[in-house]
Design a protein around this motif. Structure first.
Motif, PDB file in Angstrom:
ATOM      1  N   LEU A 292      -4.944  -3.899   0.148  1.00 38.45           N
ATOM      2  CA  LEU A 292      -4.459  -3.233   1.361  1.00 38.45           C
ATOM      3  C   LEU A 292      -4.259  -1.733   1.154  1.00 38.45           C
ATOM      4  O   LEU A 292      -4.662  -0.921   1.993  1.00 38.45           O
ATOM      5  CB  LEU A 292      -3.144  -3.898   1.785  1.00 38.45           C
ATOM      6  N   ILE A 293      -3.623  -1.359   0.043  1.00 34.76           N
ATOM      7  CA  ILE A 293      -3.328   0.055  -0.183  1.00 34.76           C
ATOM      8  C   ILE A 293      -4.605   0.762  -0.618  1.00 34.76           C
ATOM      9  O   ILE A 293      -5.008   0.721  -1.778  1.00 34.76           O
ATOM     10  CB  ILE A 293      -2.217   0.220  -1.233  1.00 34.76           C
TER      11      ILE A 293
ATOM     12  N   GLU B 154      -3.467  -9.899  -5.608  1.00 33.11           N
ATOM     13  CA  GLU B 154      -2.363  -9.476  -4.748  1.00 33.11           C
ATOM     14  C   GLU B 154      -2.949  -8.729  -3.558  1.00 33.11           C
ATOM     15  O   GLU B 154      -3.655  -7.742  -3.730  1.00 33.11           O
ATOM     16  CB  GLU B 154      -1.406  -8.571  -5.519  1.00 33.11           C
ATOM     17  N   THR B 155      -2.659  -9.201  -2.358  1.00 33.60           N
ATOM     18  CA  THR B 155      -3.245  -8.592  -1.168  1.00 33.60           C
ATOM     19  C   THR B 155      -2.929  -7.110  -1.071  1.00 33.60           C
ATOM     20  O   THR B 155      -3.766  -6.318  -0.624  1.00 33.60           O
ATOM     21  CB  THR B 155      -2.744  -9.323   0.096  1.00 33.60           C
ATOM     22  N   THR B 156      -1.739  -6.716  -1.534  1.00 34.66           N
ATOM     23  CA  THR B 156      -1.386  -5.294  -1.442  1.00 34.66           C
ATOM     24  C   THR B 156      -2.284  -4.425  -2.308  1.00 34.66           C
ATOM     25  O   THR B 156      -2.468  -3.241  -2.001  1.00 34.66           O
ATOM     26  CB  THR B 156       0.079  -5.077  -1.839  1.00 34.66           C
ATOM     27  N   ASP B 157      -2.853  -4.990  -3.377  1.00 37.53           N
ATOM     28  CA  ASP B 157      -3.782  -4.204  -4.196  1.00 37.53           C
ATOM     29  C   ASP B 157      -5.066  -3.888  -3.425  1.00 37.53           C
ATOM     30  O   ASP B 157      -5.769  -2.921  -3.753  1.00 37.53           O
ATOM     31  CB  ASP B 157      -4.128  -4.949  -5.487  1.00 37.53           C
TER      32      ASP B 157
ATOM     33  N   ARG C  25      -6.290  -1.123  -8.835  1.00 35.50           N
ATOM     34  CA  ARG C  25      -5.492   0.085  -8.635  1.00 35.50           C
ATOM     35  C   ARG C  25      -6.249   1.339  -9.028  1.00 35.50           C
ATOM     36  O   ARG C  25      -5.901   2.443  -8.600  1.00 35.50           O
ATOM     37  CB  ARG C  25      -4.167  -0.043  -9.392  1.00 35.50           C
TER      38      ARG C  25
END
Length: 347
Positions: free
Chosen positions: A282-283, A277-280, A257
């Motif tokens: 992706l974003i 976590e893929t969203t970490d 992050r």
């Protein structure tokens, strides 16, 4: 066979004792090196613990060392007796795979021959490491030690140093780059020194507030305590490169992050499984990478850079007779930031 003296763990043991060791006679492309200084690496601890569990043969650790050439094989052209040299954790590779051909012997597809616990590619014998007074190595896998580098403080460059150097260079760290180094230990303190010398704006992330002064002494421009939720939240999307040197299993999310858009988290300290976590990723289109050791061209370039910019490890120098003490203190993380053994107390 040649004989020397070193520190060996017998089958089923982690404690080292002084013992006579055998080295091969010099082949045409070999050099004999009197080992003057050898670093003590966390991987030595891991190797000793695994060795004790397996109870298979003796083990001589040590894979980052500096010394002096004492003999050369008939085909050696790069070195002569009296030359100062440095050797790392790789002493051979296949030399023909795609990785070797591009100077990444550390990623040899047939697996590189390690300085200890590896298999000699010619006779199959097990390599014995550099907690000893002499080592015999192919000249191609030895490096001239540049004048001006303290040989004791240079020894850890051959493993810890090149392990952080290669990813920093591969990721283009330099002026205008914002770098964070997570963890201030053997790898981390050298990552800070390199990032600063390369011209990057450098921050240290540490769980030990007491290391803030050390971080600034090493050249860091900022320090973030990982327990400070306000500071870590404010660092979101801040860094182009985060170098993660934390040596135990941990959550990568907080570090990802902190990575900026299109930036990279280089995960170096812990080699076990990780969950992401893929969203970490992706974003922010973030990247997760890793690296290990270094190829011959990168190692040579690192040594020249260190000589030019005065980069070396912070060390505590101990006579080799205190090797078990060094390992015990390393287990307790009681070193800032690398133990180095002075091998001159061995015959």
């Amino acid at each position: 066979m040649r004989t020397t003296t070193g520190w060996r763990a017998d089958p089923g043991e982690t404690a080292l004792r002084k013992a006579a060791l055998e080295r091969r006679e010099l082949r045409a492309d070999d050099i004999a090196v009197r080992i003057d200084y050898c670093g003590v690496c966390h991987s030595d601890l891991h190797a000793l613990e695994a060795h004790a569990a397996r109870s298979e043969g003796p083990l001589v650790p040590g894979h980052e060392f500096t010394g002096t050439v004492t003999g050369v094989g008939g085909g050696v052209t790069r070195f002569a007796a009296g030359d100062a040299v440095a050797v790392g954790n790789i002493v051979d590779s296949c030399g023909t795979c795609a990785m070797c051909l591009r100077g990444q012997e550390n990623f040899c597809r047939e697996f590189p021959t390690l300085t200890y616990g590896g298999a000699d590619r010619r006779d199959g014998t097990t390599t014995q490491g550099a907690y000893a007074r002499e080592y015999v190595v192919r000249e191609r896998f030895a490096h001239p030690l540049p004048a001006g580098l303290d040989p004791a403080a240079a020894a850890p460059l051959m493993c810890a140093g090149v392990t952080v150097w290669e990813p920093l260079r591969a990721l283009g760290v330099g002026p205008g780059t914002r770098v964070a180094v997570a963890g201030l230990g053997g790898l981390g303190h050298l990552a800070v020194r390199f990032a600063v010398a390369l011209g990057a704006e450098t921050t240290v992330i540490t769980r030990s507030p007491g290391k803030a002064d050390d971080a600034r002494r090493l050249g860091a421009h900022d320090v973030i305590a990982s327990s400070d939720e306000q500071r870590t939240a404010a660092a979101r999307d801040r860094f182009d490169v985060v170098v993660d040197t934390v040596a135990v299993a941990h959550d990568l999310g907080p570090y990802l992050r902190m990575v900026a858009v299109d930036g990279t988290l280089s995960h170096l300290g812990h080699l076990g499984p990780v969950t992401v976590e893929t969203t970490d990723l992706l974003i922010g289109r973030k990247h997760l990478s890793s690296a290990g050791s270094g190829g011959l061209p990168a190692t040579a370039a690192m040594l020249e850079f260190c000589a030019e910019h005065g980069v070396a490890a912070d060390i505590e120098l101990l006579p080799s007779s205190r090797v078990n003490e060094a390992l015990d203190r390393l287990r307790r993380n009681e070193v800032r930031y690398r133990f180095v053994l002075d091998m001159s107390d061995l015959p």
